[in-house]
Write an enzyme that holds these catalytic residues in place. Structure first.
Site, PDB file in Angstrom:
ATOM      1  N   GLY A  14       0.787  -1.237   0.000  1.00 34.95           N
ATOM      2  CA  GLY A  14       0.000   0.000   0.000  1.00 34.95           C
ATOM      3  C   GLY A  14       0.812   1.276   0.000  1.00 34.95           C
ATOM      4  N   ASN A  16       1.241   3.288  -2.474  1.00 37.51           N
ATOM      5  CA  ASN A  16       0.455   4.332  -3.162  1.00 37.51           C
ATOM      6  C   ASN A  16      -0.667   4.851  -2.270  1.00 37.51           C
ATOM      7  OD1 ASN A  16       1.324   4.937  -6.017  1.00 37.51           O
ATOM      8  ND2 ASN A  16       1.414   2.689  -6.006  1.00 37.51           N
ATOM      9  N   MET A  93      -5.138  -6.261  -6.525  1.00 43.19           N
ATOM     10  CA  MET A  93      -4.784  -7.313  -7.482  1.00 43.19           C
ATOM     11  C   MET A  93      -5.937  -8.266  -7.818  1.00 43.19           C
ATOM     12  SD  MET A  93      -1.961  -6.470  -8.560  1.00 43.19           S
ATOM     13  CE  MET A  93      -0.416  -5.635  -8.224  1.00 43.19           C
ATOM     14  N   ILE A  95      -9.182  -8.661 -10.524  1.00 42.04           N
ATOM     15  CA  ILE A  95      -9.835  -8.097 -11.713  1.00 42.04           C
ATOM     16  C   ILE A  95     -11.308  -7.904 -11.389  1.00 42.04           C
ATOM     17  CG2 ILE A  95     -10.495  -8.572 -14.106  1.00 42.04           C
ATOM     18  CD1 ILE A  95      -7.767  -9.941 -14.407  1.00 42.04           C
ATOM     19  N   LEU A  96     -11.806  -6.712 -11.678  1.00 44.68           N
ATOM     20  CA  LEU A  96     -13.188  -6.383 -11.338  1.00 44.68           C
ATOM     21  C   LEU A  96     -14.101  -6.681 -12.527  1.00 44.68           C
ATOM     22  CD1 LEU A  96     -12.253  -3.076  -9.540  1.00 44.68           C
ATOM     23  CD2 LEU A  96     -13.205  -5.112  -8.423  1.00 44.68           C
ATOM     24  N   ASN A 110      -7.335   3.831 -11.353  1.00 43.76           N
ATOM     25  CA  ASN A 110      -6.282   2.846 -11.076  1.00 43.76           C
ATOM     26  C   ASN A 110      -4.927   3.476 -11.374  1.00 43.76           C
ATOM     27  OD1 ASN A 110      -5.098   0.221 -10.646  1.00 43.76           O
ATOM     28  ND2 ASN A 110      -4.921   0.008 -12.861  1.00 43.76           N
ATOM     29  N   HIS A 112      -1.114   2.257 -12.669  1.00 45.94           N
ATOM     30  CA  HIS A 112      -0.471   1.121 -13.323  1.00 45.94           C
ATOM     31  C   HIS A 112       0.979   1.500 -13.650  1.00 45.94           C
ATOM     32  CE1 HIS A 112      -0.217  -2.511 -15.757  1.00 45.94           C
ATOM     33  NE2 HIS A 112       0.401  -1.781 -16.671  1.00 45.94           N
TER      34      HIS A 112
HETATM   35  C1  GAR Z   1       2.309  -0.468  -7.771  1.00 50.34           C
HETATM   36  O1  GAR Z   1       3.487  -0.453  -8.529  1.00 50.34           O
HETATM   37  C2  GAR Z   1       1.096  -0.387  -8.672  1.00 50.34           C
HETATM   38  O2  GAR Z   1       1.278   0.475  -9.768  1.00 50.34           O
HETATM   39  C3  GAR Z   1       0.974  -1.803  -9.132  1.00 50.34           C
HETATM   40  O3  GAR Z   1       1.210  -2.562  -7.982  1.00 50.34           O
HETATM   41  C4  GAR Z   1       2.109  -1.857  -7.126  1.00 50.34           C
HETATM   42  C5  GAR Z   1       1.463  -1.744  -5.769  1.00 50.34           C
HETATM   43  O4  GAR Z   1       2.359  -1.164  -4.854  1.00 50.34           O
HETATM   44  N1  GAR Z   1      -0.321  -2.056  -9.686  1.00 50.34           N
HETATM   45  C6  GAR Z   1      -0.533  -2.866 -10.715  1.00 50.34           C
HETATM   46  O5  GAR Z   1       0.358  -3.486 -11.271  1.00 50.34           O
HETATM   47  C7  GAR Z   1      -1.976  -2.965 -11.169  1.00 50.34           C
HETATM   48  N2  GAR Z   1      -2.045  -3.474 -12.494  1.00 50.34           N
HETATM   49  P1  GAR Z   1       1.823  -0.526  -3.511  1.00 50.34           P
HETATM   50  O6  GAR Z   1       0.993  -1.596  -2.817  1.00 50.34           O
HETATM   51  O7  GAR Z   1       3.061  -0.217  -2.745  1.00 50.34           O
HETATM   52  O8  GAR Z   1       1.010   0.691  -3.858  1.00 50.34           O
END
Ligand code: GAR
Length: 217
Positions: A14, A16, A93, A95-96, A110, A112
């Protein structure tokens, strides 16, 4: 100032989500993190959010087996309980289904770790390296039923170095993820993001711009 209530959905550490929470503590930031929801009860981000005093919830997909809509209905109920008007996927993680995506259309975003539409799915930093891309980055976009597609709100570009590993490129991109996600939420909260023909237009765009392009080291 009217505050936009935001639900953040996570599955792991988490970082982000943490960036969004930190931004929400800035003076004049127009959004509040109303709740953090994880599909995984062991997600590290839950502990962090609890320490911050943010309401957290677990909606464990394993409790629903193959009943995806049951899982999503439970998610939807928690989001509504916290009166959230915007849902931010932050390393979520699962898919909705089109049901959830349509229910939250234009209120679900989202982040990415690639410059979409290039490199969708998982391990996209490694995919960029393997492809020989010279530039990669991250994208904040509205969610549509097709995975890793939807109107782009903001992107940051970072160089791919010849000696990059998946880890080193991921770290360089992640730093920019933490930069751009709060920008996108701010713009939405300020009512400045319009979608026409599946393209985003930012009212009064200027500083910061919707393409962040930090210096090559
Ligand atoms: C982040 O790099 C995010 O962009 C990616 O997972 C990581 C989560 O990190 N998301 C995806 O790949 C979605 N397709 P975090 O839990 O530290 O935010």
């Amino acid at each position: 100032m009217a505050m936009l209530n935001v639900a953040v959905l996570i599955s792991g550490r988490g970082s982000n989500m943490q960036a969004l929470v930190r931004a929400s503590h800035e003076p004049d930031y127009p959004a509040k993190i109303a709740c953090v929801i994880s599909n995984d009860p062991t997600a590290g981000g839950l502990v962090w959010a609890q320490k911050e005093g943010i309401p957290t919830a677990v909606v464990n997909h394993k409790d629903y087996g193959s009943d995806r809509e049951g899982f999503e209905a439970a998610l939807d109920a928690v989001i509504k309980k916290h009166d959230a008007q915007l849902v931010c996927l932050a390393g979520f993680m699962r898919i909705l289904t089109p049901w959830f995506v349509d229910a939250w259309r234009d209120r679900l975003i989202n982040i990415h770790p690639s410059l979409l539409p290039a490199f969708t799915g998982l391990h996209v930093q490694q995919k960029a390296i393997d492809y020989g891309a010279k530039v990669s980055g991250c994208t904040v976009h509205f969610v549509r039923a097709e995975m890793d597609h939807g109107p782009i709100i903001v992107q940051a570009a970072v160089p791919v170095m010849a000696d990059d590993t998946e880890l080193s490129l991921s770290e360089r991109i992640l730093e920019q993820e933490h930069n751009v996600y709060p920008i996108a939420v701010r713009w939405i909260a300020e009512g400045r993001v319009n979608i026409h023909s599946e393209k985003c237009f930012i009212l009064g765009e200027g500083e910061p711009p919707s393409l962040i392009c930090p210096m090559i080291r």
